[in-house]
Design a protein around this motif. Structure first.
Motif, PDB file in Angstrom:
ATOM      1  N   PRO A   1     -11.032  -5.013 -35.986  1.00 17.87           N
ATOM      2  CA  PRO A   1     -10.929  -4.516 -34.612  1.00 17.87           C
ATOM      3  C   PRO A   1     -12.328  -4.351 -33.997  1.00 17.87           C
ATOM      4  N   PRO A   2     -12.393  -4.316 -32.683  1.00 21.39           N
ATOM      5  CA  PRO A   2     -13.698  -4.075 -32.029  1.00 21.39           C
ATOM      6  C   PRO A   2     -14.247  -2.716 -32.450  1.00 21.39           C
ATOM      7  N   SER A   3     -15.534  -2.623 -32.531  1.00 19.51           N
ATOM      8  CA  SER A   3     -16.178  -1.357 -32.959  1.00 19.51           C
ATOM      9  C   SER A   3     -16.111  -0.305 -31.895  1.00 19.51           C
TER      10      SER A   3
ATOM     11  N   ASP B   1     -13.691  -3.181 -54.982  1.00 17.91           N
ATOM     12  CA  ASP B   1     -15.156  -3.222 -54.976  1.00 17.91           C
ATOM     13  C   ASP B   1     -15.750  -3.280 -53.572  1.00 17.91           C
ATOM     14  N   PHE B   2     -14.947  -2.987 -52.566  1.00 18.23           N
ATOM     15  CA  PHE B   2     -15.400  -3.036 -51.182  1.00 18.23           C
ATOM     16  C   PHE B   2     -15.693  -1.623 -50.685  1.00 18.23           C
ATOM     17  N   PRO B   3     -16.465  -1.497 -49.616  1.00 15.98           N
ATOM     18  CA  PRO B   3     -16.777  -0.162 -49.077  1.00 15.98           C
ATOM     19  C   PRO B   3     -15.531   0.560 -48.553  1.00 15.98           C
ATOM     20  N   ILE B   4     -15.634   1.862 -48.474  1.00 23.73           N
ATOM     21  CA  ILE B   4     -14.563   2.695 -47.926  1.00 23.73           C
ATOM     22  C   ILE B   4     -14.372   2.348 -46.453  1.00 23.73           C
ATOM     23  N   ARG B   5     -13.114   2.217 -46.049  1.00 28.05           N
ATOM     24  CA  ARG B   5     -12.768   1.900 -44.664  1.00 28.05           C
ATOM     25  C   ARG B   5     -11.626   2.793 -44.198  1.00 28.05           C
ATOM     26  N   SER B   6     -11.536   3.025 -42.907  1.00 25.04           N
ATOM     27  CA  SER B   6     -10.416   3.773 -42.329  1.00 25.04           C
ATOM     28  C   SER B   6      -9.146   2.938 -42.454  1.00 25.04           C
ATOM     29  N   ALA B   7      -8.043   3.601 -42.793  1.00 24.79           N
ATOM     30  CA  ALA B   7      -6.774   2.896 -42.982  1.00 24.79           C
ATOM     31  C   ALA B   7      -6.327   2.198 -41.702  1.00 24.79           C
ATOM     32  N   HIS B   8      -6.567   2.808 -40.551  1.00 23.61           N
ATOM     33  CA  HIS B   8      -6.124   2.171 -39.307  1.00 23.61           C
ATOM     34  C   HIS B   8      -6.900   0.883 -39.028  1.00 23.61           C
ATOM     35  N   ARG B   9      -8.160   0.804 -39.457  1.00 24.32           N
ATOM     36  CA  ARG B   9      -8.930  -0.435 -39.289  1.00 24.32           C
ATOM     37  C   ARG B   9      -8.458  -1.495 -40.278  1.00 24.32           C
ATOM     38  N   LEU B  10      -8.114  -1.067 -41.497  1.00 29.30           N
ATOM     39  CA  LEU B  10      -7.573  -2.006 -42.481  1.00 29.30           C
ATOM     40  C   LEU B  10      -6.208  -2.529 -42.022  1.00 29.30           C
ATOM     41  N   ALA B  11      -5.411  -1.675 -41.392  1.00 29.29           N
ATOM     42  CA  ALA B  11      -4.103  -2.105 -40.886  1.00 29.29           C
ATOM     43  C   ALA B  11      -4.279  -3.188 -39.820  1.00 29.29           C
ATOM     44  N   TRP B  12      -5.261  -3.013 -38.961  1.00 26.93           N
ATOM     45  CA  TRP B  12      -5.549  -4.016 -37.925  1.00 26.93           C
ATOM     46  C   TRP B  12      -5.913  -5.351 -38.571  1.00 26.93           C
ATOM     47  N   LEU B  13      -6.815  -5.301 -39.561  1.00 23.76           N
ATOM     48  CA  LEU B  13      -7.210  -6.508 -40.275  1.00 23.76           C
ATOM     49  C   LEU B  13      -6.010  -7.144 -40.964  1.00 23.76           C
ATOM     50  N   TYR B  14      -5.195  -6.327 -41.618  1.00 20.37           N
ATOM     51  CA  TYR B  14      -4.021  -6.824 -42.342  1.00 20.37           C
ATOM     52  C   TYR B  14      -3.063  -7.557 -41.407  1.00 20.37           C
TER      53      TYR B  14
END
Length: 71
Positions: free
Chosen positions: A69-71, A50-63
């Protein structure tokens, strides 16, 4: 915005391959399937439940780090 804890409940990340797999999708048929598709910019994008679409590389950073990550 999704947190690391929420992300780890629904997706598993393999840092060696860079791929996400689904752990807890809305439909059972998707459990264990690779998550993501190519977005318009050529990057892999993922919509974690139920969350917005995100780039996989940004999700990997969060994970891996626990913060975005910085914008």
């Amino acid at each position: 915005m999704i947190t690391q804890e929420e992300l780890k409940e629904i997706l598993e990340y393999n840092p060696k391959t860079g791929l996400f797999t689904r752990l807890n999708p809305k439909r059972r048929s998707f459990i264990g399937r690779q998550a993501g598709t190519y977005g318009s910019g050529g990057y892999i994008v993922i919509k974690p439940r139920d969350f917005p679409i995100r780039s996989a590389h940004r999700l990997a950073w969060l994970y891996m780090t626990g913060h975005w990550p910085p914008s």
